[in-house]
Every structure is written in structure tokens, then in C-alpha cells.
Design an enzyme around this catalytic site. Structure first.
Site, mmCIF file in Angstrom:
data_model
loop_
_atom_site.group_PDB
_atom_site.id
_atom_site.type_symbol
_atom_site.label_atom_id
_atom_site.label_comp_id
_atom_site.label_asym_id
_atom_site.label_seq_id
_atom_site.Cartn_x
_atom_site.Cartn_y
_atom_site.Cartn_z
ATOM 1 C CE1 TYR A 1 114.962 33.487 17.237
ATOM 2 C CE2 TYR A 1 114.582 32.048 15.365
ATOM 3 C CZ TYR A 1 114.506 33.291 15.957
ATOM 4 O OH TYR A 1 113.968 34.342 15.265
ATOM 5 C CB SER B 1 110.907 33.335 13.799
ATOM 6 O OG SER B 1 111.845 32.840 12.847
#
Length: 122
Positions: free
Chosen positions: A22, A9
Site C-alpha cells: 500500500y 495517502s
């Protein structure tokens, strides 16, 4: 030969406030890809890490604990990436000639240039 494709990501490269777990986990995915590429030097095994930006997935509903209004608002005013966009990018990476290894691929919607620059229309 083989090809390992990791899904990372942009958050793993550019962390954002409130995303510590995250962002850290996605940074680990990027580090894993780097380490695998180093370890596999001299082999025909390719390792690629795909790093999407804003993508309409189940991430937002999970992040906002089922608050669908908050989750929907994340994608208002622009067209986010979708699963088809990411799978298309993966196929492009997988279909490179044997001598080509795309190690990192950042993919974002046209309206986004990094996690902090996102153009929304009214």
C-alpha cells in the site's frame, strides 16, 4: 486548461510497518504527480495530489480481511476524516484561480499530526 487530481495517502510519504504494498503504491501516486507537474511545465494544466491521513473508508475492512472488530478499532477514540472531508478539499483545490496550483495537500483529522502521532481519547 485542465486539472488532474490524484488521491494519494500520507502512507506514500511516511510508510508504516506492514503496509509495504500500500505504501509503495501511494508513493508511486506522489511520484506520478511530481512527474506530471514537471512534464506539464509551460501549460495551463494543473496537477494536484491529495494525501489523506486517517480516513474512515473501506480500507480497514479490506486490510483486515473483513474483520469488522479490528477495522472498527482503527477509528476508536478520535474522529477520522470521511469522504465528505476529502471531497471538500478536492473542491477547494479545483476552485483556485488559474495562476494557482496546489501541488500537494496533506489532510488529516485534527487528532492526527502524522501517521505515528494520533491522539485518542478514552
Amino acid at each position: 486548461s485542465a486539472h488532474v487530481v490524484n488521491i494519494g495517502s500520507m502512507a506514500g510519504r511516511m510508510p508504516y510497518p506492514g503496509g509495504n504494498a500500500y505504501c509503495a503504491s501511494k508513493a508511486a501516486v506522489h511520484a506520478l504527480g511530481e512527474a506530471m507537474n514537471a512534464d506539464l511545465l509551460g501549460t495551463s494544466v494543473k496537477v494536484s495530489t491529495i494525501a489523506p491521513g486517517a480516513a474512515n473508508t473501506n480500507f480497514s475492512p479490506t486490510r483486515f480481511e473483513g474483520d469488522t472488530e479490528k477495522a472498527r478499532a482503527v477509528y476508536e477514540g478520535f474522529t477520522p476524516l470521511n469522504a465528505g472531508d476529502i471531497s471538500h478539499a478536492i473542491l477547494c483545490v479545483l476552485n483556485t484561480p488559474p495562476h494557482v496550483n496546489i501541488q500537494h495537500l496533506d489532510i488529516m483529522p485534527t487528532a492526527q499530526r502524522n501517521p505515528y502521532l494520533l491522539h485518542r481519547t478514552s
